[in-house]
Design a protein around this motif. Structure first.
Motif, short mmCIF file in Angstrom:
data_model
loop_
_atom_site.label_atom_id
_atom_site.label_comp_id
_atom_site.label_asym_id
_atom_site.label_seq_id
_atom_site.Cartn_x
_atom_site.Cartn_y
_atom_site.Cartn_z
N SER A 180 1.88 10.37 -13.50
CA SER A 180 2.68 9.51 -14.40
C SER A 180 3.92 10.24 -14.88
N GLU A 181 3.75 11.52 -15.27
CA GLU A 181 4.90 12.30 -15.75
C GLU A 181 5.89 12.57 -14.63
N TYR A 182 5.38 12.79 -13.42
CA TYR A 182 6.28 13.01 -12.28
C TYR A 182 7.12 11.76 -12.03
N ILE A 183 6.48 10.61 -12.01
CA ILE A 183 7.20 9.35 -11.78
C ILE A 183 8.21 9.09 -12.89
N ARG A 184 7.79 9.29 -14.14
CA ARG A 184 8.72 9.11 -15.26
C ARG A 184 9.93 10.02 -15.11
N THR A 221 2.14 11.11 1.24
CA THR A 221 2.32 9.67 1.01
C THR A 221 2.84 9.41 -0.39
N PHE A 222 2.29 10.10 -1.37
CA PHE A 222 2.71 9.93 -2.76
C PHE A 222 4.18 10.30 -2.95
N ILE A 223 4.55 11.50 -2.51
CA ILE A 223 5.92 12.00 -2.72
C ILE A 223 6.94 11.12 -1.99
N TYR A 224 6.66 10.79 -0.72
CA TYR A 224 7.63 10.01 0.04
C TYR A 224 7.73 8.58 -0.45
N SER A 225 6.61 7.97 -0.85
CA SER A 225 6.68 6.58 -1.33
C SER A 225 7.46 6.49 -2.63
N VAL A 226 7.22 7.42 -3.55
CA VAL A 226 7.96 7.41 -4.81
C VAL A 226 9.43 7.70 -4.56
N SER A 227 9.71 8.73 -3.77
CA SER A 227 11.09 9.14 -3.52
C SER A 227 11.90 8.05 -2.84
N TYR A 228 11.34 7.44 -1.79
CA TYR A 228 12.11 6.46 -1.04
C TYR A 228 12.21 5.13 -1.76
N THR A 229 11.22 4.79 -2.58
CA THR A 229 11.33 3.57 -3.38
C THR A 229 12.47 3.72 -4.39
N ILE A 230 12.49 4.85 -5.09
CA ILE A 230 13.56 5.10 -6.06
C ILE A 230 14.91 5.21 -5.35
N GLY A 231 14.92 5.87 -4.20
CA GLY A 231 16.16 6.00 -3.43
C GLY A 231 16.70 4.65 -2.97
#
Length: 200
Positions: free
Chosen positions: A93-97, A160-170
């Motif tokens: 949660s903190e990483y995503i925030r 999967t976690f890092i790439y999904s968060v990164s590319y969604t935000i990107g």
């Protein structure tokens, strides 16, 4: 005894280094990597071409330093926060925030730096994401041991976690999609919690 640079001299060097980075950020964001020369940077920074080589051996190193300075600005405080957490749900949660906040709070030169230099930044970005995958694999390994997460391939889970968060935000960043900060954060947290099979 090794020579130690006097404090006031080091402060002058550090200030000039930061000035070069600030000028280069503006130029790379306005003109792009290919259209910005060492001479452009020197002229705007008010320094000689000869003196800039005391700080950077070439333009690519200046570009990388600009990228690293932006990443460090947002990652350092985030790593401090993550280091204080032990529960895996709070960690993700903190990483995503932190990632979403970095997007929202970026200044105009930082935004344009990433938009204007997408192709040039591919290698830097991949290296950064690989580093974060290693970082989160360790978190996920510990979460499996403490039964906060179901047994699974933690390297694939981290990737999967890092790439999904990164590319969604990107994607939102590049196409300037209109999402409220909390809406985006809550969606990514809920999606990640379900996808990772977190317990309780």
């Amino acid at each position: 005894m090794p020579y130690k640079t006097p404090k006031h001299i080091q402060e002058i060097k550090d200030a000039k280094y930061k000035h070069i980075i600030d000028v280069a950020l503006r130029l790379f964001s306005e003109k792009g990597y290919q259209s910005t020369s060492i001479q452009n940077i020197c002229s705007e920074a008010g320094i000689s071409v000869g003196s800039i080589y005391f700080y950077f051996p070439n333009k690519k190193c200046i570009f990388d330093a600009v990228y690293n300075s932006i990443q460090s600005k947002y990652l350092k405080p985030l790593k401090v926060v993550l280091g204080e957490e032990t529960h895996i749900k709070e960690i993700i949660s903190e990483y995503i925030r932190g990632q979403v906040h970095a997007l929202i709070s970026s200044n105009i030169h930082e935004v344009n730096f990433f938009l204007t230099n997408r192709a040039q930044l591919r290698e830097n970005r991949n290296d950064h994401l690989k580093e974060m995958i290693i970082y989160f694999k360790e978190y996920f390994d510990e979460a499996v041991k403490t039964r906060q997460m179901k047994p699974q391939n933690t390297e694939l889970a981290a990737s999967t976690f890092i790439y999904s968060v990164s590319y969604t935000i990107g994607h939102i960043f590049v196409y300037k999609l209109d999402y409220q900060e909390e809406e985006l954060i809550n969606f990514l947290i809920n999606y990640s919690v379900q996808g990772l099979g977190l317990k309780g």
